[in-house]
Write a protein that holds these residues in place. Structure first.
Motif, PDB file in Angstrom:
ATOM      1  N   TYR A  70       0.842  -1.196   0.000  1.00 25.16           N
ATOM      2  CA  TYR A  70       0.000   0.000   0.000  1.00 25.16           C
ATOM      3  C   TYR A  70       0.877   1.245   0.000  1.00 25.16           C
ATOM      4  CZ  TYR A  70      -3.868  -3.059   1.109  1.00 25.16           C
ATOM      5  OH  TYR A  70      -4.804  -4.059   1.059  1.00 25.16           O
ATOM      6  N   TYR A  71       0.426   2.239  -0.730  1.00 25.61           N
ATOM      7  CA  TYR A  71       1.129   3.522  -0.758  1.00 25.61           C
ATOM      8  C   TYR A  71       0.370   4.470   0.162  1.00 25.61           C
ATOM      9  CZ  TYR A  71       3.423   1.408  -4.717  1.00 25.61           C
ATOM     10  OH  TYR A  71       4.137   0.544  -5.505  1.00 25.61           O
ATOM     11  N   VAL A  72       1.035   4.856   1.234  1.00 26.24           N
ATOM     12  CA  VAL A  72       0.392   5.701   2.242  1.00 26.24           C
ATOM     13  C   VAL A  72       0.671   7.158   1.872  1.00 26.24           C
ATOM     14  CG1 VAL A  72       0.195   6.143   4.701  1.00 26.24           C
ATOM     15  CG2 VAL A  72       0.889   3.896   3.913  1.00 26.24           C
ATOM     16  N   SER A  74       0.046  10.962   2.939  1.00 30.02           N
ATOM     17  CA  SER A  74      -0.385  11.857   4.012  1.00 30.02           C
ATOM     18  C   SER A  74      -1.220  13.005   3.443  1.00 30.02           C
ATOM     19  CB  SER A  74       0.829  12.434   4.738  1.00 30.02           C
ATOM     20  OG  SER A  74       1.568  11.395   5.329  1.00 30.02           O
ATOM     21  N   GLN A  75      -2.004  13.603   4.307  1.00 25.99           N
ATOM     22  CA  GLN A  75      -2.812  14.740   3.879  1.00 25.99           C
ATOM     23  C   GLN A  75      -1.899  15.933   3.616  1.00 25.99           C
ATOM     24  OE1 GLN A  75      -5.979  14.656   3.249  1.00 25.99           O
ATOM     25  NE2 GLN A  75      -6.432  12.635   4.062  1.00 25.99           N
ATOM     26  N   ARG A  78      -3.259  21.495   5.187  1.00 22.68           N
ATOM     27  CA  ARG A  78      -2.962  21.765   6.598  1.00 22.68           C
ATOM     28  C   ARG A  78      -4.178  21.543   7.490  1.00 22.68           C
ATOM     29  NH1 ARG A  78      -2.889  26.617   9.238  1.00 22.68           N
ATOM     30  NH2 ARG A  78      -3.348  27.738   7.325  1.00 22.68           N
ATOM     31  N   ARG A  81      -4.736  17.903   8.049  1.00 21.87           N
ATOM     32  CA  ARG A  81      -3.743  17.364   8.989  1.00 21.87           C
ATOM     33  C   ARG A  81      -4.141  17.695  10.419  1.00 21.87           C
ATOM     34  NH1 ARG A  81       0.395  19.268   5.480  1.00 21.87           N
ATOM     35  NH2 ARG A  81       0.936  20.917   6.938  1.00 21.87           N
ATOM     36  N   GLN A  82      -4.577  18.962  10.591  1.00 20.80           N
ATOM     37  CA  GLN A  82      -4.905  19.387  11.947  1.00 20.80           C
ATOM     38  C   GLN A  82      -6.161  18.683  12.473  1.00 20.80           C
ATOM     39  OE1 GLN A  82      -5.082  23.587  12.355  1.00 20.80           O
ATOM     40  NE2 GLN A  82      -4.793  23.538  14.574  1.00 20.80           N
ATOM     41  N   GLY A  84      -6.835  15.732  11.889  1.00 20.79           N
ATOM     42  CA  GLY A  84      -6.493  14.331  12.136  1.00 20.79           C
ATOM     43  C   GLY A  84      -7.069  13.368  11.125  1.00 20.79           C
ATOM     44  N   SER A  85      -7.221  13.825   9.887  1.00 21.02           N
ATOM     45  CA  SER A  85      -7.766  12.924   8.853  1.00 21.02           C
ATOM     46  C   SER A  85      -6.780  11.806   8.541  1.00 21.02           C
ATOM     47  CB  SER A  85      -8.052  13.712   7.580  1.00 21.02           C
ATOM     48  OG  SER A  85      -9.031  14.680   7.850  1.00 21.02           O
ATOM     49  N   SER A  86      -7.323  10.655   8.220  1.00 22.50           N
ATOM     50  CA  SER A  86      -6.481   9.505   7.918  1.00 22.50           C
ATOM     51  C   SER A  86      -5.763   9.688   6.584  1.00 22.50           C
ATOM     52  CB  SER A  86      -7.328   8.233   7.851  1.00 22.50           C
ATOM     53  OG  SER A  86      -7.767   7.896   9.128  1.00 22.50           O
ATOM     54  N   ALA A  87      -4.661   8.983   6.458  1.00 20.85           N
ATOM     55  CA  ALA A  87      -3.929   9.011   5.192  1.00 20.85           C
ATOM     56  C   ALA A  87      -4.705   8.230   4.137  1.00 20.85           C
ATOM     57  CB  ALA A  87      -2.548   8.390   5.382  1.00 20.85           C
ATOM     58  N   MET A  89      -4.933   5.407   1.460  1.00 16.18           N
ATOM     59  CA  MET A  89      -4.254   4.130   1.231  1.00 16.18           C
ATOM     60  C   MET A  89      -4.479   3.742  -0.219  1.00 16.18           C
ATOM     61  SD  MET A  89      -3.079   3.422   4.272  1.00 16.18           S
ATOM     62  CE  MET A  89      -2.765   1.688   4.361  1.00 16.18           C
ATOM     63  N   ILE A 110      -5.515  28.126  12.897  1.00 12.77           N
ATOM     64  CA  ILE A 110      -6.692  27.401  13.380  1.00 12.77           C
ATOM     65  C   ILE A 110      -6.447  26.932  14.807  1.00 12.77           C
ATOM     66  CG2 ILE A 110      -8.235  25.447  12.973  1.00 12.77           C
ATOM     67  CD1 ILE A 110      -7.163  25.449  10.078  1.00 12.77           C
ATOM     68  N   ARG A 111      -7.352  27.310  15.675  1.00 13.05           N
ATOM     69  CA  ARG A 111      -7.288  26.796  17.050  1.00 13.05           C
ATOM     70  C   ARG A 111      -8.379  25.737  17.187  1.00 13.05           C
ATOM     71  NH1 ARG A 111      -4.755  28.813  21.242  1.00 13.05           N
ATOM     72  NH2 ARG A 111      -4.499  30.825  20.228  1.00 13.05           N
TER      73      ARG A 111
END
Lengths: 134, 167
Positions: A70-72, A74-75, A78, A81-82, A84-87, A89, A110-111
């Motif tokens: 599998y090729y992972v 990443s998001q 930004r 990522r913040q 927490g979305s999954s990568a 696959m 972003i807070r």
């Protein structure tokens, strides 16, 4: 035996005695063969069940995990990522990750006040405070 | 004694030796067939159950790794058998692996055939999946990391490779 004898006599009349003698002689070859055929059919049905089980397990395996590599990815966004979305696959290389349709010239800080994830429905809810970055 | 009562006495006396022998032979044949069938059937079912178990564990491990790699900006090998992920975090994620706060560091390692996730920022340790015999993390190139998870149980095994690029 008398009652059986009487029963056979009642049903089959005068030929009852000879029929009863034949019946008391044990199984004949036809009965034995029928019994063995039924037994074989029962055993074959078990084999059939196993075959179904194998096919279904293989199908589940292939649908839920079709590849061994599998090729992972990443998001790249930004925000994602913040949050927490999954990568992503991917089963083949070179595919770009999904990015939300957000485009503006102003950068925001972003807070993240709260984040709730519902894994069963693949949803996430976030309470954020945004501040423009100078 | 009449013929009828003699026949009745003979029939009420139980099974003859011949009948018992026929029944015994038939029962032996049935037991032998069943035993042979069971010898073939039982290991196969156990193997399929093990495969299903591995599949479930692999799926859980995969989803956890995907969740952590979603915000990953850096990942590296820890002596070849551990994985350290740097997750972009903070109010303003900069997209760079700082390897310190506010980024979050997560460590994956194998302990007693289980995959354990250690959040180094909070100190929380979770067991993610079991049946894992080995994890190999290899830096294929400066930007490409290969993570190999090997699952094994009950004679069944499965290997899954993750390729992650920092670009």
């Amino acid at each position: 035996m008398k009652s059986i004898h009487k029963k056979y006599n009642h049903i089959e009349g005068t030929h009852g005695r000879s029929n009863l003698k034949q019946y008391s002689g044990g199984f004949n070859m036809i009965e034995l063969q029928v019994a063995l055929v039924i037994l074989a059919a029962g055993l074959l049905s078990f084999a059939g069940l196993y075959r179904i089980y194998t096919v279904q397990t293989t199908y589940i395996e292939q649908t839920s995990m079709p590849a061994s590599t599998y090729y992972v990815v990443s998001q790249s966004n930004r925000w994602m990522r913040q949050l927490g979305s999954s990568a992503e696959m991917e089963v083949s290389p070179g595919q770009s990750p999904w990015a939300p349709a957000v485009s503006c010239c102003t950068e925001y800080k972003i807070r993240l006040n709260s984040l709730t994830k519902n894994f069963e429905e693949i949803q996430a809810a976030a309470d954020v405070t945004m501040e423009a970055v100078e | 004694m009449s013929k009828q009562s003699a026949a009745s006495c003979k029939n009420n006396g139980g099974f003859t030796i011949l009948e018992l022998m026929v029944v015994s032979i038939l029962m032996t044949i049935v037991v032998l067939i069943t035993a042979q069938f069971w010898r073939w059937f039982s290991p196969n079912v156990s193997f399929m159950i093990a495969r299903g178990h591995i599949l479930r564990e692999a799926r859980v491990a995969m989803e956890n790794l995907a969740a952590d790699f979603g915000s990953a900006v850096g990942a590296s090998s820890v002596s070849g058998s551990g994985l350290l992920i740097c997750k972009d975090s903070g109010d303003y994620p900069n997209g760079i692996a700082d390897w310190t706060a506010p980024d979050v560091m997560v460590d994956y390692s194998i302990v007693n055939n289980t995959l354990q996730r250690n959040d180094l920022s909070t100190g929380s340790v979770f067991t993610i999946a079991d049946c894992i015999s080995n994890i190999t993390v290899e830096q294929v190139s400066p930007t490409l990391l290969s993570i190999t998870l090997e699952f094994a149980q009950g004679g069944a095994d499965r290997e899954i490779v993750f390729l992650w690029s920092s670009l």
